[in-house]
Design a protein around this motif. Structure first.
Motif: not given
Ligand code: FAD
Length: 313
Positions: A203, A205, A229, A244-245, A247, A259-263, A265-266, A279, A282, A300
């Motif tokens: 993600g 991260g 995403r 995700g939703q 994907g 490095g995925i927060s777990g939103a 939609q994911h 992993v 936070d 990393h």
């Molecule tokens: P973030 O939410 O920014 O999380 C990043 C995480 O990484 C954080 O928890 C942080 O603590 C951690 N991190 C940072 N650096 C490090 C490090 N060095 N080591 C360990 N951890 C670290 N999202 C999807 O994934 N798939 C979908 O299909 C999808 N469809 C969507 C559809 C709609 C209509 C909408 C509105 C949104 C959609 N999203 C989708 C987006 C979703 O809401 C989130 O924005 C997205 O999933 C966030 O991705 P992320 O977890 O990688 O990023």
């Protein structure tokens, strides 16, 4: 027992996992009968029989020369002739169109994106990113149901798999859009995302388009690579790997989220994974609510150590 038609997804005769899932679901509703369009039925039929297809209808080769409409004409004809109990297709964009057209021809109803089907024909749907579960049933005619890949666990159940050639004259309307070329995507060394037993996803991260930390761990496990995403939208990883939703939906034995927060939609695309490892640096990240095993730390640092340990075995 009435037949339940299952449209086969295959690549040059290699039956996709989703079809084995559909055959498993079909057995609850009646007697599965697979419907094969395109080349390769000779090689693929054995697998269909393994998963319960009593019959394999094989369409004339020309059906594959046109887009979507021949499949709907074929399914509607077979469903009428056999007084089928239901028609099942995988919930891909193309097959959802097939499902809609088939239901119109049958004067029945279509249910898309089902994640489960009961013996009574009641389908389960996971909506609002998995936040709400709804149930539905087609109330008149032969139900046409598009089931999401990786929703129903496939179980073997040997059956006859008797081949039957179908003869059907396509209407002019069905020949409206002709396929002029097919480009087979090159198969990478990694397993296909929706079929893989292990998926390692990265993600935001990950922090850059250097996804090697994710890929190395994936390769040590023989896994597919996925991405959130946020990673895809940042241009760090190609769109077809988004989980995700909006994907792909995956349901592997092991899902590793780096490095995925777990939103929500994911989660919608991976929450049915059998084991989830996260992993994240936070400790409050929502992914830990879902994870079976969690490591609080910098991916990393953690992922390369994991890769090294696994590679030693
Ligand atoms: P973030 O939410 O920014 O999380 C990043 C995480 O990484 C954080 O928890 C942080 O603590 C951690 N991190 C940072 N650096 C490090 C490090 N060095 N080591 C360990 N951890 C670290 N999202 C999807 O994934 N798939 C979908 O299909 C999808 N469809 C969507 C559809 C709609 C209509 C909408 C509105 C949104 C959609 N999203 C989708 C987006 C979703 O809401 C989130 O924005 C997205 O999933 C966030 O991705 P992320 O977890 O990688 O990023």
């Amino acid at each position: 027992m009435a037949e339940v038609l299952v449209l086969v997804d295959h690549v040059d005769g290699e039956v996709k996992k989703v079809t084995t899932e559909l055959l498993t679901a079909a057995r609850r509703l009646g007697e599965p009968a697979a419907v094969w369009i395109g080349e390769g039925a000779d090689t693929g039929s054995a697998k269909l029989a393994e998963y319960g297809a009593e019959k394999v209808y094989v369409a004339p080769a020309e059906f594959n020369d046109y887009v979507v409409a021949p499949a709907a004409e074929l399914l509607a004809k077979l469903a009428g002739d056999a007084s089928a109990a239901a028609v099942l297709v995988s919930a891909t964009p193309e097959n959802k169109e097939v499902a809609g057209r088939t239901a119109v021809k049958l004067g029945s109803g279509v249910l898309t994106d089902a994640v489960d089907v009961s013996a009574e024909g009641v389908t389960e749907h996971s909506i609002f990113g998995g936040g709400t579960i709804t149930h539905a049933k087609v109330t008149s005619g032969v139900p046409v149901i598009a089931v999401r890949p990786n929703s129903v666990p496939a179980e073997e159940s040997p059956a006859a798999g008797a081949r039957e050639e179908v003869s059907l004259e396509l209407s002019d309307a069905a020949k409206g859009a002709k396929v002029t070329d097919r480009v087979v995507q090159e198969k990478g060394a990694r397993p296909e995302l929706t079929e893989a037993a292990i998926v390692v996803s990265g993600g935001r991260g990950v922090g850059s388009d250097d996804f090697s930390v994710v890929e190395s761990l994936a390769d040590s496990l023989g896994a597919a690579v996925g991405a959130s995403r946020a990673a895809v939208d940042s241009g760090w990883y190609p769109n077809q790997f988004q989980v995700g939703q909006t994907g792909k939906t995956v349901s592997p034995n092991l899902y590793v989220a780096l490095g995925i927060s777990g939103a929500i939609q994911h989660r919608a695309g991976m929450q049915t994974s059998k084991n989830i490892v996260a992993v994240n640096k936070d400790p409050e990240a929502p992914i830990f609510e879902l994870a079976d095993f969690g490591v609080i730390g910098d991916l990393h640092k953690v992922a390369p150590q994991l890769t090294e340990e696994i590679s030693k075995r």
